[in-house]
Design a protein around this motif. Structure first.
Motif, PDB file in Angstrom:
ATOM      1  N   ALA A  36       0.837  -1.205   0.000  1.00 47.27           N
ATOM      2  CA  ALA A  36       0.000   0.000   0.000  1.00 47.27           C
ATOM      3  C   ALA A  36       0.870   1.254   0.000  1.00 47.27           C
ATOM      4  O   ALA A  36       0.572   2.231  -0.695  1.00 47.27           O
ATOM      5  CB  ALA A  36      -0.922  -0.016   1.208  1.00 47.27           C
ATOM      6  N   LYS A  37       1.949   1.228   0.762  1.00 47.85           N
ATOM      7  CA  LYS A  37       2.862   2.371   0.818  1.00 47.85           C
ATOM      8  C   LYS A  37       3.505   2.610  -0.547  1.00 47.85           C
ATOM      9  O   LYS A  37       3.597   3.756  -1.003  1.00 47.85           O
ATOM     10  CB  LYS A  37       3.933   2.100   1.874  1.00 47.85           C
ATOM     11  CG  LYS A  37       4.931   3.212   2.056  1.00 47.85           C
ATOM     12  CD  LYS A  37       5.934   2.832   3.130  1.00 47.85           C
ATOM     13  CE  LYS A  37       7.014   3.873   3.285  1.00 47.85           C
ATOM     14  NZ  LYS A  37       8.007   3.469   4.291  1.00 47.85           N
ATOM     15  N   LYS A  40       1.013   4.122  -2.969  1.00 49.65           N
ATOM     16  CA  LYS A  40       0.782   5.530  -2.658  1.00 49.65           C
ATOM     17  C   LYS A  40       1.928   6.386  -3.180  1.00 49.65           C
ATOM     18  O   LYS A  40       1.713   7.426  -3.814  1.00 49.65           O
ATOM     19  CB  LYS A  40       0.634   5.704  -1.145  1.00 49.65           C
ATOM     20  CG  LYS A  40       0.405   7.120  -0.709  1.00 49.65           C
ATOM     21  CD  LYS A  40       0.322   7.206   0.798  1.00 49.65           C
ATOM     22  CE  LYS A  40       0.253   8.642   1.273  1.00 49.65           C
ATOM     23  NZ  LYS A  40       0.287   8.746   2.720  1.00 49.65           N
TER      24      LYS A  40
END
Length: 77
Positions: A36-37, A40
């Motif tokens: 997810a990081k 992003k």
């Protein structure tokens, strides 16, 4: 004597299996958060690149210098 449970595994084997499942779930959580990081950060990078003008549009490209012809001292006239 080893104590066996109804499933046929010893207490040590059961503890090892429980620890394995715990570690696997923690790794899955860590991988999901890392993924997810990265997504992003990738989205932020792409947005920043979309805002910046293209480098080719900023400065016209120059033609490279013509290559020099090498003349060896042993070549005949």
């Amino acid at each position: 004597m080893k104590t066996k449970s109804a499933s046929g595994a010893s207490v040590r084997e059961q503890k090892a299996a429980a620890l394995d499942s715990l570690v696997k779930t923690e790794l899955a959580k860590k991988r999901a958060s890392d993924s997810a990081k990265m997504l992003k950060l990738k989205a932020l990078r792409l947005a920043r690149e979309a805002e910046l003008p293209e480098p080719e549009l900023l400065a016209p490209s120059k033609d490279p210098k013509p290559k020099r012809k090498r003349i060896s001292p042993l070549s005949g006239p």
